[in-house]
Design an enzyme around this catalytic site. Sequence first.
Site, PDB file in Angstrom:
ATOM      1  N   GLU A 148       0.808  -1.234   0.000  1.00 23.59           N
ATOM      2  CA  GLU A 148       0.000   0.000   0.000  1.00 23.59           C
ATOM      3  C   GLU A 148       0.832   1.270   0.000  1.00 23.59           C
ATOM      4  O   GLU A 148       0.581   2.186   0.778  1.00 23.59           O
ATOM      5  CB  GLU A 148      -0.955  -0.017   1.201  1.00 23.59           C
ATOM      6  N   ASN A 189       2.087  -5.078  -3.205  1.00 20.14           N
ATOM      7  CA  ASN A 189       0.689  -5.426  -2.922  1.00 20.14           C
ATOM      8  C   ASN A 189      -0.123  -4.166  -2.606  1.00 20.14           C
ATOM      9  O   ASN A 189       0.344  -3.299  -1.858  1.00 20.14           O
ATOM     10  CB  ASN A 189       0.688  -6.368  -1.697  1.00 20.14           C
ATOM     11  N   HIS A 225     -10.260  -6.220  -2.234  1.00 16.52           N
ATOM     12  CA  HIS A 225     -11.344  -6.003  -1.260  1.00 16.52           C
ATOM     13  C   HIS A 225     -12.448  -5.281  -2.025  1.00 16.52           C
ATOM     14  O   HIS A 225     -12.361  -4.078  -2.272  1.00 16.52           O
ATOM     15  CB  HIS A 225     -10.853  -5.152  -0.086  1.00 16.52           C
ATOM     16  N   GLU A 253      -6.195 -10.725  -1.331  1.00 21.33           N
ATOM     17  CA  GLU A 253      -7.040 -10.492  -0.139  1.00 21.33           C
ATOM     18  C   GLU A 253      -8.513 -10.401  -0.533  1.00 21.33           C
ATOM     19  O   GLU A 253      -9.240  -9.510  -0.079  1.00 21.33           O
ATOM     20  CB  GLU A 253      -6.601  -9.207   0.573  1.00 21.33           C
ATOM     21  N   ASP A 255     -12.269 -10.304  -0.867  1.00 20.24           N
ATOM     22  CA  ASP A 255     -13.590 -10.442  -0.237  1.00 20.24           C
ATOM     23  C   ASP A 255     -14.537  -9.468  -0.933  1.00 20.24           C
ATOM     24  O   ASP A 255     -14.107  -8.528  -1.588  1.00 20.24           O
ATOM     25  CB  ASP A 255     -13.587 -10.293   1.293  1.00 20.24           C
TER      26      ASP A 255
HETATM   27  C1  XIL Z   1      -6.497  -6.298   8.299  1.00 22.80           C
HETATM   28  C2  XIL Z   1      -6.856  -7.490   9.187  1.00 22.80           C
HETATM   29  O1  XIL Z   1      -7.764  -8.302   8.483  1.00 22.80           O
HETATM   30  C3  XIL Z   1      -7.476  -6.997  10.469  1.00 22.80           C
HETATM   31  O2  XIL Z   1      -7.675  -8.090  11.379  1.00 22.80           O
HETATM   32  C4  XIL Z   1      -6.581  -5.956  11.140  1.00 22.80           C
HETATM   33  O3  XIL Z   1      -7.232  -5.443  12.272  1.00 22.80           O
HETATM   34  C5  XIL Z   1      -6.265  -4.840  10.164  1.00 22.80           C
HETATM   35  O4  XIL Z   1      -5.682  -5.377   8.990  1.00 22.80           O
HETATM   36  N1  XIL Z   1      -5.043  -4.623   3.696  1.00 22.80           N
HETATM   37  C6  XIL Z   1      -4.058  -5.442   4.178  1.00 22.80           C
HETATM   38  C7  XIL Z   1      -4.328  -6.329   5.338  1.00 22.80           C
HETATM   39  O5  XIL Z   1      -2.971  -5.501   3.574  1.00 22.80           O
HETATM   40  O6  XIL Z   1      -3.191  -6.531   6.135  1.00 22.80           O
HETATM   41  C8  XIL Z   1      -5.470  -5.793   6.192  1.00 22.80           C
HETATM   42  O7  XIL Z   1      -5.764  -6.768   7.185  1.00 22.80           O
HETATM   43  C9  XIL Z   1      -6.666  -5.494   5.333  1.00 22.80           C
HETATM   44  C10 XIL Z   1      -6.336  -4.443   4.303  1.00 22.80           C
END
Ligand code: XIL
Length: 341
Positions: A148, A189, A225, A253, A255
């Site tokens: 990020e 990422n 996401h 990641e 969802d």
């Molecule tokens: C999130 C986790 O799912 C949570 O449990 C935590 O509180 C915060 O981080 N991008 C990422 C992940 O790269 O590491 C994040 O994970 C979600 C967004």
Amino acid sequence: MPDGPPVPVTGSAVAPVAAAEPPLRQLAARHDLDLGTAVNLTALADDDVYREWVATQFDSVTAENEMKWAELEPTRGQHDWDRADELIAFARANRQTVRGHTLVWHNQNPAWLADLPADELGAVLKDHVQTTVRRFRGEIRQWDVVNEAVEEDGSLRDTVWLRALGPGYIADAFRWAHEADPDALLFYNDYDVEDVNAKSDGVYDLVQELTRQDVPIHGVGVQAHCSVERAPRTLRENLGRFADLGLHTALTEVDVRMAMPADPVKLEAQANVYRSLLRACLLTPGCLSFTVWGYMDKYSWVPGWFEGEGAADILDENFAAKPAHRALRDDLSFGGPSRRD
Ligand code: XIL
């Protein structure tokens, strides 16, 4: 490590359909795709059904939090590797690979970092990257080296690392990680980079420049996401341009959240988004893995982070398969017999 024999996935709370089917990981192997999930380590220890699903359905695991710097080195110089080691042992026992997440980020860093003078930060970051990557050398197939680092407009994000070290910190982090484990695949990422847009253009320019400079970067991770209201439309084209640079890609990641309450129409819309994400990866040469950020709603991070939204995963709160699970299963079922059987 979990103790006792694994509990079969046949309890009354579990959709019977899931128990009778071939595991998703077996279907994914037909495509040479690693199907992964983020793992909640507390649930892995406490919830037998959760643990059994992770072990049987997925062939790659990512620690949802336990490989982040704040967890690994809460006190300066004192590492706590126990939780990360638990996941690695679990993965080994279940013949799974591990995605390492994440080395250089602006979130979930240890509190003590804030007290350091800027001129110490470069050495401290190098030490963190190399100590961590060396510690897990040979155990981690893909590392998210930098997470990020780009803003929505495509510029570099204003972080503690950019301010103290300048833009070169990104190339340095990849070089340090590569020195520590030359066999690991090293990823940049980010989120909101599913489509071709200003942010993914910024990531594209960044990684193109890194490859031009022969920096050891091997892939781009698209977090994905997503929400049912904003489904990506140009993911395939976007993954394709990274592949054309000679880079691997991965959905890291996934969802797909929705405004609560869920209803049958939203759940079908969600299934379509999952399906289109998976298809984009399957259709892109070099898209190595499809990782969901949790696979069941009970342990999802979404309700805690996005007000009024939830139901983002492929199983519901009771491990019942949602239409999204069916969508992944159906698409993965295409193709010949597994190359790994
Ligand atoms: C999130 C986790 O799912 C949570 O449990 C935590 O509180 C915060 O981080 N991008 C990422 C992940 O790269 O590491 C994040 O994970 C979600 C967004």
